[in-house]
Design an enzyme around this catalytic site. Structure first.
Site, PDB file in Angstrom:
ATOM      1  N   ARG A   1      -1.090   0.567  16.452  1.00 25.16           N
ATOM      2  CA  ARG A   1      -1.460   1.686  15.687  1.00 25.16           C
ATOM      3  C   ARG A   1      -1.341   2.843  16.656  1.00 25.16           C
ATOM      4  NH1 ARG A   1       0.251  -1.435  12.270  1.00 25.16           N
ATOM      5  NH2 ARG A   1      -0.965  -2.356  10.463  1.00 25.16           N
TER       6      ARG A   1
ATOM      7  N   ASP B   1      -7.804  -0.404  10.774  1.00 28.18           N
ATOM      8  CA  ASP B   1      -6.745   0.572  11.020  1.00 28.18           C
ATOM      9  C   ASP B   1      -6.985   1.971  10.796  1.00 28.18           C
ATOM     10  OD1 ASP B   1      -5.101  -1.284  12.248  1.00 28.18           O
ATOM     11  OD2 ASP B   1      -3.992  -2.053  10.321  1.00 28.18           O
TER      12      ASP B   1
ATOM     13  N   ASP C   1       0.859  -1.092   0.032  1.00 30.24           N
ATOM     14  CA  ASP C   1       0.042  -0.028   0.136  1.00 30.24           C
ATOM     15  C   ASP C   1       0.883   1.125   0.084  1.00 30.24           C
ATOM     16  OD1 ASP C   1      -2.481  -1.384   0.031  1.00 30.24           O
ATOM     17  OD2 ASP C   1      -2.049  -1.881   2.249  1.00 30.24           O
TER      18      ASP C   1
ATOM     19  N   SER D   1      -2.004 -10.472   2.945  1.00 29.08           N
ATOM     20  CA  SER D   1      -1.881  -9.190   3.776  1.00 29.08           C
ATOM     21  C   SER D   1      -1.264  -9.611   5.033  1.00 29.08           C
ATOM     22  CB  SER D   1      -3.217  -8.329   3.753  1.00 29.08           C
ATOM     23  OG  SER D   1      -3.133  -7.224   4.667  1.00 29.08           O
TER      24      SER D   1
END
Length: 402
Positions: free
Chosen positions: A95, A124, A15, A176
């Site tokens: 995060r 996220d 990404d 992922s």
């Protein structure tokens, strides 16, 4: 006139690898990349060259491992917070740790925007953006997955190939993954069908498949001080070193694999395989010590708090008054959670093998089946009569005509 600055949460994965050129093509920004190192290992190798080559003006690689473990993992462990009974929150509490540092750098750089590579389907995006809103409410947020025309990881790969951007996946190996010092998650591809058994031999990176683990059990002793793990087999370690060592020992014994279908915050169910070797051992050890050291009322009430704490962490609500208040409650309960727990690790199973504490509330003299001088068994008759009185009164009411 100098350009406005945007700070990108950068991992070098698929990404964020393509987001730098996408930002350059669609905005007149100077792009500053920030990688929060929470234990990705070799994934940070070569990131600076890659970030600069694809258009970033600079890259910060911030070592956040100590902060992550002590300020996020340990409070969550002390709370015994587990989302939906299985997920040990490995991505969830990483995060806010990363986002906090990104905000700090964005403010120091005078940036006007922060960009992230989270998808519009995932959790996220919420975790990053709630942290930004809590710490820098004026900051603009750019989320490419909610804007661009790219619809899939396959299209991302094609976008990267067209611009000669190296990416760490192929169309054939397109899981992922998210890795940090606490866990490694796997999603996508064949895992999207819950009917498919995970191909553990193919996907596991941290853990030996249980059937291939040693045929002889490994015993390990974890020492705690006020709910925080501080030692292994009597040897004290720093937070990062302790977790790293436990990951290795537990992983070798097949400990810490969870196949989970979870309820995402955005409303859908998702399926993933999580590797949390050291964390699984620590949760098991910490719970055993709480069984010894917490009284019944506190232990039972804390179990309710644990569920709420897990939900807050999962939902990205780390920087909230409620999470802070729950942590204050948890810290009070941990004042006597000090001692050692011995565990048996064998082919994917982590079993208790003894615990001791100077604050143990277990009394062998009280609990023994042998003769004792501290417990009068006759007292139980009156207790049962009073405890069962509501049942007796109700039964008498409904049976008076019989």
């Amino acid at each position: 006139m100098s350009k406005e600055k945007v700070v990108l949460a950068y991992s070098g994965g698929l990404d964020t690898s393509i987001i730098i050129p996408w930002l350059k093509e669609n905005y007149d920004y100077e792009v500053i990349a920030v990688c929060g190192d929470v234990g990705q290992g070799k994934e940070t190798d070569g990131l600076e060259e890659k970030a600069l080559k694809t258009g970033a003006s600079k890259l910060y690689i911030e070592n956040l491992q100590e902060e992550y473990v002590t300020d996020y993992i340990w409070p969550t462990l002390k709370a015994q917070a587990v989302y939906e009974g299985k997920y040990l929150l490995g991505t969830s509490h990483a995060r806010p740790c990363i986002a906090k540092r990104i905000v700090e750098i964005a403010l120091a750089e005078g940036a006007t925007a922060i960009c992230h590579g989270c998808t519009g389907k995932g959790n996220d995006q919420v975790r990053f953006e709630l942290t930004i809103k809590a710490l820098a409410p004026h900051m603009k947020i750019i989320a490419p997955w909610r804007i661009w025309d790219i619809k899939s990881r396959e299209e991302e790969i094609e976008y990267a190939m067209a611009r000669n951007i190296p990416v760490p996946v192929t169309k054939e190996d397109n899981y992922s993954m998210d890795r940090n010092i606490w866990h490694l998650s796997h999603e996508g591809m064949d895992l999207e069908d819950p009917a498919n058994e995970p191909k553990l031999d193919k996907i596991l990176k941290l853990i030996t498949p249980p059937e291939k683990a040693p045929d002889k059990p490994t015993y390990i002793e974890i020492g705690f001080e006020k709910g925080i793990p501080v030692s292994i087999d009597g040897v004290k370690y720093g937070a990062v070193e302790l977790l790293t060592k436990l990951n290795k020992v537990a992983g070798e014994n097949g400990i810490g694999i969870d196949d989970i279908v979870e309820n995402r915050l955005v409303g859908m169910k998702s399926r993933g395989v999580y590797e949390t070797p050291g964390g699984t051992v620590l949760y098991a050890a910490h719970k055993e010590l709480e069984y010894l050291c917490l009284d019944k009322m506190t232990l039972h009430y804390k179990e309710q708090i644990s569920s709420k704490f897990a939900e807050l962490v999962y939902d990205g609500l780390w920087f909230t008054p409620l999470r802070e208040a729950l942590s204050a409650f948890v810290d009070k309960t941990q004042e006597t959670v000090t001692g050692t727990v011995r565990l048996k690790l064998y082919k994917g199973v982590c079993s208790p093998a003894g615990a001791k504490s100077p604050y143990s509330l277990y009394s062998e003299e009280m609990a023994t089946f042998n003769e004792d001088e501290v417990y009068n068994q006759k007292d139980s008759e009156g207790f049962i009569n009073l405890f069962g009185l509501p049942l007796k009164v109700r039964a008498m009411l409904f049976n008076k005509d019989k």
